[in-house]
Scaffold this motif. Structure first.
Motif, PDB file in Angstrom:
ATOM      1  N   LEU A 130      76.399   7.428  72.856  1.00 40.89           N
ATOM      2  CA  LEU A 130      76.056   7.120  71.480  1.00 40.89           C
ATOM      3  C   LEU A 130      76.138   8.375  70.617  1.00 40.89           C
ATOM      4  O   LEU A 130      75.156   8.835  70.038  1.00 40.89           O
ATOM      5  CB  LEU A 130      74.642   6.521  71.411  1.00 40.89           C
ATOM      6  N   LYS A 167      71.453   1.219  62.838  1.00 37.81           N
ATOM      7  CA  LYS A 167      71.564   2.398  61.979  1.00 37.81           C
ATOM      8  C   LYS A 167      72.999   2.908  61.907  1.00 37.81           C
ATOM      9  O   LYS A 167      73.475   3.308  60.842  1.00 37.81           O
ATOM     10  CB  LYS A 167      70.633   3.498  62.483  1.00 37.81           C
ATOM     11  N   LYS A 168      73.708   2.876  63.037  1.00 37.78           N
ATOM     12  CA  LYS A 168      75.090   3.362  63.048  1.00 37.78           C
ATOM     13  C   LYS A 168      76.018   2.447  62.260  1.00 37.78           C
ATOM     14  O   LYS A 168      76.896   2.907  61.533  1.00 37.78           O
ATOM     15  CB  LYS A 168      75.570   3.526  64.492  1.00 37.78           C
ATOM     16  N   ASP A 197      65.278  -0.135  71.362  1.00 36.18           N
ATOM     17  CA  ASP A 197      65.763   1.161  70.901  1.00 36.18           C
ATOM     18  C   ASP A 197      67.285   1.165  70.764  1.00 36.18           C
ATOM     19  O   ASP A 197      67.835   1.725  69.815  1.00 36.18           O
ATOM     20  CB  ASP A 197      65.323   2.269  71.862  1.00 36.18           C
ATOM     21  N   ALA A 198      67.962   0.538  71.733  1.00 36.26           N
ATOM     22  CA  ALA A 198      69.427   0.472  71.683  1.00 36.26           C
ATOM     23  C   ALA A 198      69.884  -0.328  70.469  1.00 36.26           C
ATOM     24  O   ALA A 198      70.831   0.056  69.768  1.00 36.26           O
ATOM     25  CB  ALA A 198      69.969  -0.148  72.966  1.00 36.26           C
ATOM     26  N   LYS A 205      68.209  -0.757  67.715  1.00 37.72           N
ATOM     27  CA  LYS A 205      67.876   0.033  66.524  1.00 37.72           C
ATOM     28  C   LYS A 205      68.953   1.076  66.248  1.00 37.72           C
ATOM     29  O   LYS A 205      69.360   1.271  65.099  1.00 37.72           O
ATOM     30  CB  LYS A 205      66.520   0.710  66.740  1.00 37.72           C
ATOM     31  N   LYS A 206      69.423   1.740  67.296  1.00 38.17           N
ATOM     32  CA  LYS A 206      70.478   2.742  67.131  1.00 38.17           C
ATOM     33  C   LYS A 206      71.755   2.098  66.602  1.00 38.17           C
ATOM     34  O   LYS A 206      72.428   2.652  65.728  1.00 38.17           O
ATOM     35  CB  LYS A 206      70.750   3.439  68.463  1.00 38.17           C
ATOM     36  N   LYS A 207      72.083   0.923  67.137  1.00 39.13           N
ATOM     37  CA  LYS A 207      73.309   0.263  66.696  1.00 39.13           C
ATOM     38  C   LYS A 207      73.206  -0.164  65.237  1.00 39.13           C
ATOM     39  O   LYS A 207      74.159  -0.024  64.470  1.00 39.13           O
ATOM     40  CB  LYS A 207      73.613  -0.951  67.574  1.00 39.13           C
TER      41      LYS A 207
END
Length: 360
Positions: free
Chosen positions: A29, A194-195, A187-188, A190-192
């Motif tokens: 990531l 935001k990206k 969490d995964a 959430k990261k996606k």
């Protein structure tokens, strides 16, 4: 195509490709390389053609769609985490209560053992021979027998309670493992989210003000074309459903939020995502419904589009990644996507998967 526009499209495609790679299984990531800033508002480069802006519009649509899917995954994980935490708290209370019960049962069993010790532990036949009053002995024997039965019951209950404690401990351990796995999934997601949003914002940041305005008009035109095509089927001629009292309350709540900003994962009161708006609207009407658009589609009763009435929820896209509330006259109220606010638009402006009815 002007040289400036070639750079714009290349930058947009670079961002989209970077996000596509990031979304692939097993990919680290790492943040995509930032696209170079674009200067000028058309003086330093040739303005984008409508065809080029349409290509960018479709790219943005894909990015925000993927962000919506990830938002649904995040919301589902959040809801599940709350349920799992509540289960663990319940198990912990059972363990505390069980330990207190074990202590009480051990005290009862110990008292019974001490009473038996004080009686000398003589067999009943010997006690009968040594007794001066056989009648009293027989009465006492009955009490002893009752005491033995009570002791046996106490020991059996103690065993069951200890076994329950072991199971509660195992369930709690499993619950913690699931909670941890669910936290990683959240969490995964959430990261996606935001990206995807950052990538879309980076694409839009390359546009000059005039181009952003034209892009907005293209979005409105695309929605209008879809709505016109939907209405052209004659669907409104068949829709005659009247809102129930609860449906009216849900619609009133949703329309009261007009103008409030979209925010992924939000359930109000100041910001909403799409399913946050619909779930809170129906909660305000007295009918709790699932939190995510996918669970609303999966769990709520389905009705035909021609049978829908104000307050029903329209689920969009083949993956049920968006939801809106039908308010009548071919219109919906919804929280569209990041950068937009709660608004009213045509019910046919997006691809409809189906309709569900809370409180049916």
């Amino acid at each position: 195509m002007g040289s400036g526009k070639r750079g714009l499209l290349a930058a947009a495609l670079t961002v989209v490709c970077a996000v596509t790679v990031l979304a692939a299984p097993g990919t680290a990531l790492a943040a995509p390389d930032p696209t170079p800033p674009r200067s000028g508002s058309g003086t330093a480069s040739t303005p984008a053609t409508n065809e080029e802006l349409e290509s960018i519009r479709l790219q943005l649509e894909d990015l925000y769609h993927d962000a919506a899917v990830a938002t649904d995954a995040y919301n589902a994980a959040e809801e599940l985490a709350e349920e799992q935490s509540a289960q663990i708290v319940g198990l912990a209370k059972r363990i505390v209560d069980g330990r207190e019960k074990v202590a009480d049962l051990k005290a009862l069993a110990g008292a019974a053992a001490r009473a038996q010790y004080r009686s000398g532990g003589l067999p009943p036949e010997a006690q009968l021979m040594l007794s001066d009053t056989p009648r009293e002995f027989l009465d006492g024997s009955e009490r002893i027998l009752q005491g033995q039965r009570a002791t046996d019951h106490t020991l059996a209950e103690l065993t069951r309670t200890q076994q329950d404690l072991e199971q509660y401990a195992k369930d709690a351990s499993t619950g913690w493992e699931k909670l941890e796995a669910n936290r990683k999934a959240k969490d995964a997601a959430k990261k996606k989210i935001k990206k995807q949003i950052a990538a879309a914002e980076r694409v839009e940041s390359q546009l000059a003000k005039e181009e952003k305005e034209r892009l907005a008009r293209l979005e409105q035109q695309a929605a209008s074309r879809s709505q016109t095509a939907w209405l052209g089927t004659g669907i409104l001629d068949d829709i005659e459903g009247r809102a129930t009292a609860q449906g009216k309350k849900a619609v009133a709540y949703a329309t009261d939020q007009l103008g409030k900003a979209y925010e992924w994962g939000a359930e109000g009161p100041s910001t909403f995502d799409c399913s946050g708006l619909t779930s809170q609207a129906w909660a305000a009407a007295g009918t709790p419904i699932p939190r995510t658009s996918q669970e609303q589609w999966r769990q709520l009763p389905r009705v035909g589009v021609e049978d829908m009435r104000p307050g029903d929820l329209i689920i969009y896209n083949s993956d049920a990644s968006h939801v809106a509330m039908y308010i009548g006259d071919g219109s919906i109220v919804h929280a569209p996507r990041p950068g937009r606010t709660v608004t009213i638009t045509g019910a046919g402006s997006m691809p409809i998967l189906g309709v569900v009815r809370p409180g049916a």
